[in-house]
Motif scaffolding. Sequence first.
Motif, PDB file in Angstrom:
ATOM      1  N   PRO A 177       0.564  -1.147  -0.130  1.00  0.00           N
ATOM      2  CA  PRO A 177      -0.064  -0.341  -0.295  1.00  0.00           C
ATOM      3  C   PRO A 177       0.407   1.896  -0.471  1.00  0.00           C
ATOM      4  CG  PRO A 177      -0.886  -1.781   1.628  1.00  0.00           C
ATOM      5  CD  PRO A 177      -0.068  -2.309   1.062  1.00  0.00           C
ATOM      6  N   LYS A 178       1.649   0.928   0.578  1.00  0.00           N
ATOM      7  CA  LYS A 178       2.652   2.285   0.589  1.00  0.00           C
ATOM      8  C   LYS A 178       3.135   2.800  -0.656  1.00  0.00           C
ATOM      9  CE  LYS A 178       7.376   0.911   2.048  1.00  0.00           C
ATOM     10  NZ  LYS A 178       8.283   1.622   1.159  1.00  0.00           N
ATOM     11  N   ASP A 179       3.482   2.064  -1.801  1.00  0.00           N
ATOM     12  CA  ASP A 179       4.512   2.112  -2.472  1.00  0.00           C
ATOM     13  C   ASP A 179       3.255   2.447  -3.759  1.00  0.00           C
ATOM     14  OD1 ASP A 179       6.474   2.478  -1.952  1.00  0.00           O
ATOM     15  OD2 ASP A 179       6.624   0.572  -1.456  1.00  0.00           O
ATOM     16  N   PHE A 180       1.420   1.790  -3.885  1.00  0.00           N
ATOM     17  CA  PHE A 180       0.620   1.862  -4.764  1.00  0.00           C
ATOM     18  C   PHE A 180       0.649   2.894  -5.598  1.00  0.00           C
ATOM     19  CE2 PHE A 180      -3.176   0.389  -6.863  1.00  0.00           C
ATOM     20  CZ  PHE A 180      -2.936  -0.455  -7.670  1.00  0.00           C
ATOM     21  N   ALA A 181       0.407   2.760  -6.982  1.00  0.00           N
ATOM     22  CA  ALA A 181       0.492   3.386  -7.854  1.00  0.00           C
ATOM     23  C   ALA A 181      -1.054   3.398  -8.448  1.00  0.00           C
ATOM     24  CB  ALA A 181       1.606   3.659  -9.021  1.00  0.00           C
ATOM     25  N   ILE A 182      -1.962   4.609  -8.292  1.00  0.00           N
ATOM     26  CA  ILE A 182      -3.134   4.102  -8.533  1.00  0.00           C
ATOM     27  C   ILE A 182      -3.228   3.885 -10.294  1.00  0.00           C
ATOM     28  CG2 ILE A 182      -4.177   6.587  -9.396  1.00  0.00           C
ATOM     29  CD1 ILE A 182      -5.708   3.779  -7.320  1.00  0.00           C
ATOM     30  N   ARG A 217      -7.889   2.840   2.935  1.00  0.00           N
ATOM     31  CA  ARG A 217      -9.543   3.041   1.974  1.00  0.00           C
ATOM     32  C   ARG A 217      -9.345   3.735   1.363  1.00  0.00           C
ATOM     33  NH1 ARG A 217      -9.932   3.692   8.021  1.00  0.00           N
ATOM     34  NH2 ARG A 217     -11.265   1.619   8.859  1.00  0.00           N
ATOM     35  N   GLU A 218      -8.777   5.226   1.140  1.00  0.00           N
ATOM     36  CA  GLU A 218      -8.331   5.508  -0.023  1.00  0.00           C
ATOM     37  C   GLU A 218      -8.129   4.691  -0.930  1.00  0.00           C
ATOM     38  OE1 GLU A 218      -8.632   9.410  -2.570  1.00  0.00           O
ATOM     39  OE2 GLU A 218      -9.744   8.755  -0.408  1.00  0.00           O
ATOM     40  N   ILE A 219      -7.422   3.992  -1.100  1.00  0.00           N
ATOM     41  CA  ILE A 219      -6.878   3.457  -2.277  1.00  0.00           C
ATOM     42  C   ILE A 219      -7.898   2.654  -3.102  1.00  0.00           C
ATOM     43  CG2 ILE A 219      -5.281   1.615  -2.935  1.00  0.00           C
ATOM     44  CD1 ILE A 219      -2.472   2.119  -1.316  1.00  0.00           C
ATOM     45  N   VAL A 220      -8.737   1.886  -2.017  1.00  0.00           N
ATOM     46  CA  VAL A 220     -10.110   1.291  -2.730  1.00  0.00           C
ATOM     47  C   VAL A 220     -10.836   1.881  -2.831  1.00  0.00           C
ATOM     48  CG1 VAL A 220     -11.526  -0.087  -1.987  1.00  0.00           C
ATOM     49  CG2 VAL A 220      -8.984  -1.143   0.003  1.00  0.00           C
ATOM     50  N   ARG A 221     -11.021   3.636  -2.108  1.00  0.00           N
ATOM     51  CA  ARG A 221     -12.189   4.105  -3.135  1.00  0.00           C
ATOM     52  C   ARG A 221     -12.163   4.707  -4.348  1.00  0.00           C
ATOM     53  NH1 ARG A 221     -13.361   8.765  -4.343  1.00  0.00           N
ATOM     54  NH2 ARG A 221     -11.013   9.816  -3.861  1.00  0.00           N
ATOM     55  N   LEU A 222     -10.893   4.474  -4.880  1.00  0.00           N
ATOM     56  CA  LEU A 222     -10.241   5.498  -5.508  1.00  0.00           C
ATOM     57  C   LEU A 222     -10.213   4.043  -6.439  1.00  0.00           C
ATOM     58  CD1 LEU A 222      -7.080   7.246  -5.085  1.00  0.00           C
ATOM     59  CD2 LEU A 222      -8.969   8.291  -6.077  1.00  0.00           C
ATOM     60  N   ALA A 223      -9.885   3.093  -6.904  1.00  0.00           N
ATOM     61  CA  ALA A 223      -9.136   1.631  -7.154  1.00  0.00           C
ATOM     62  C   ALA A 223     -10.910   1.182  -7.764  1.00  0.00           C
ATOM     63  CB  ALA A 223      -8.935   0.482  -6.860  1.00  0.00           C
ATOM     64  N   ARG A 224     -11.350   1.755  -6.938  1.00  0.00           N
ATOM     65  CA  ARG A 224     -13.248   0.563  -7.462  1.00  0.00           C
ATOM     66  C   ARG A 224     -13.583   1.828  -8.080  1.00  0.00           C
ATOM     67  NH1 ARG A 224     -14.726  -2.099  -1.130  1.00  0.00           N
ATOM     68  NH2 ARG A 224     -13.849  -4.100  -2.117  1.00  0.00           N
ATOM     69  N   GLU A 232     -15.414  -3.028   6.559  1.00  0.00           N
ATOM     70  CA  GLU A 232     -16.393  -1.670   5.336  1.00  0.00           C
ATOM     71  C   GLU A 232     -16.212  -1.855   4.317  1.00  0.00           C
ATOM     72  OE1 GLU A 232     -14.077   2.693   5.483  1.00  0.00           O
ATOM     73  OE2 GLU A 232     -14.363   1.587   7.316  1.00  0.00           O
ATOM     74  N   ILE A 233     -14.658  -2.615   3.838  1.00  0.00           N
ATOM     75  CA  ILE A 233     -14.010  -2.896   2.368  1.00  0.00           C
ATOM     76  C   ILE A 233     -14.919  -3.921   1.847  1.00  0.00           C
ATOM     77  CG2 ILE A 233     -11.801  -3.425   1.848  1.00  0.00           C
ATOM     78  CD1 ILE A 233     -10.809  -1.306   2.921  1.00  0.00           C
ATOM     79  N   GLN A 234     -15.241  -4.902   2.251  1.00  0.00           N
ATOM     80  CA  GLN A 234     -15.554  -6.234   2.170  1.00  0.00           C
ATOM     81  C   GLN A 234     -14.719  -6.463   0.939  1.00  0.00           C
ATOM     82  OE1 GLN A 234     -19.255  -5.963   2.193  1.00  0.00           O
ATOM     83  NE2 GLN A 234     -19.215  -5.997   3.956  1.00  0.00           N
ATOM     84  N   PHE A 235     -13.462  -7.362   0.938  1.00  0.00           N
ATOM     85  CA  PHE A 235     -12.730  -7.835   0.600  1.00  0.00           C
ATOM     86  C   PHE A 235     -13.470  -9.248  -0.199  1.00  0.00           C
ATOM     87  CE2 PHE A 235     -10.169  -6.248   3.732  1.00  0.00           C
ATOM     88  CZ  PHE A 235      -9.396  -5.164   2.978  1.00  0.00           C
ATOM     89  N   ASP A 236     -13.053  -9.493  -1.648  1.00  0.00           N
ATOM     90  CA  ASP A 236     -13.076 -10.850  -1.942  1.00  0.00           C
ATOM     91  C   ASP A 236     -12.697 -11.697  -1.616  1.00  0.00           C
ATOM     92  OD1 ASP A 236     -15.057  -9.347  -4.688  1.00  0.00           O
ATOM     93  OD2 ASP A 236     -13.539  -8.097  -3.904  1.00  0.00           O
ATOM     94  N   ASP A 237     -11.743 -11.682  -1.289  1.00  0.00           N
ATOM     95  CA  ASP A 237     -11.458 -12.846  -0.676  1.00  0.00           C
ATOM     96  C   ASP A 237      -9.900 -12.507   0.672  1.00  0.00           C
ATOM     97  OD1 ASP A 237     -10.700 -15.534   0.392  1.00  0.00           O
ATOM     98  OD2 ASP A 237     -10.489 -16.115  -1.607  1.00  0.00           O
ATOM     99  N   ALA A 238      -9.634 -13.069   1.327  1.00  0.00           N
ATOM    100  CA  ALA A 238      -8.441 -12.937   2.257  1.00  0.00           C
ATOM    101  C   ALA A 238      -7.505 -13.990   2.761  1.00  0.00           C
ATOM    102  CB  ALA A 238      -8.796 -12.204   3.579  1.00  0.00           C
TER     103      ALA A 238
END
Length: 280
Positions: A79-84, A125-132, A165-171
């Motif tokens: 997450p710390k390096d992820f590029a949207i 949360r922000e990465i997931v929000r932008l991705a979706r 909150e995020i509702q991951f597809d799997d973990a």
Amino acid sequence: DNFCSYCIVPYLRGREESFSSDSILKQIKRSKNLLTREILLMGQNVNSYLSKGRVFTDILSDVLNEFGDMRVRFITSHPKDFAIKIIEMMAENKNLCRHLHLPVQSGSDRILSLMHRKYTADDFREIVRLARKILPDITITTDIMTGMPEESEKDFEETLNIVNEIQFDDAFMYKYSGRRFTLSRYFESVSSEEGLSRLGRLIKVQQEIKKKKVLMLKGKTLEVLSERESKKSKSEFYGRDSGNRSVIIRGMNIQAGKLYNVKINEIAGLTPLGDIAEEK
């Protein structure tokens, strides 16, 4: 190079090393054959790739351009390096699989700090929000640890909160296990029993989320890459869709390494089953 406080990998493997784009492309060319339909780019943290000024999105572009008839996926992201921009590339290129494995590890900022993860729960949360927002049908999976030394019940509740909150597809969920050389061994430990209890509670929550997500696939058509014949029936094949979900394909004369449009009409446990609508 992140040296998470619980992880022994940097001590065993040494510092990160990024192979050049040319060497990666040559390796793929040497390894593939007529049946190859998917390329997996793998690294401990693919998002920190850097070679001769080129970053991970550059490598993705090179591979997609060079092997335009193949699926491409990657693992693992940090997450710390992820590029949207990676999600934008998924939206623009159907061959880049719409699956993001992004380990959250904990929903507690206090524990994330002790882990040396270098991001907060809100950053995640922000990465997931932008991705979706960019790609509503993206599949997002994760890794989560319970029983990290110093983890309180409040910290664990914050992890349950982010999962709900995020509702991951799997973990992939697991209990902390101490490793030599790691800093976390010097923290105040959580009992093994408590770690296992929390793991059981977490698994129960995530399994319900996954079940709900899988049931939503019924009636949809997925593009599935067939992988191997089922041991139960020659008219069934196991495969994976772009979101890295296991799918059982039903039909006659199914071939490994072929792409099929599969209409999902049944859910067996947590696995979607469907009939071939069209061979790609």
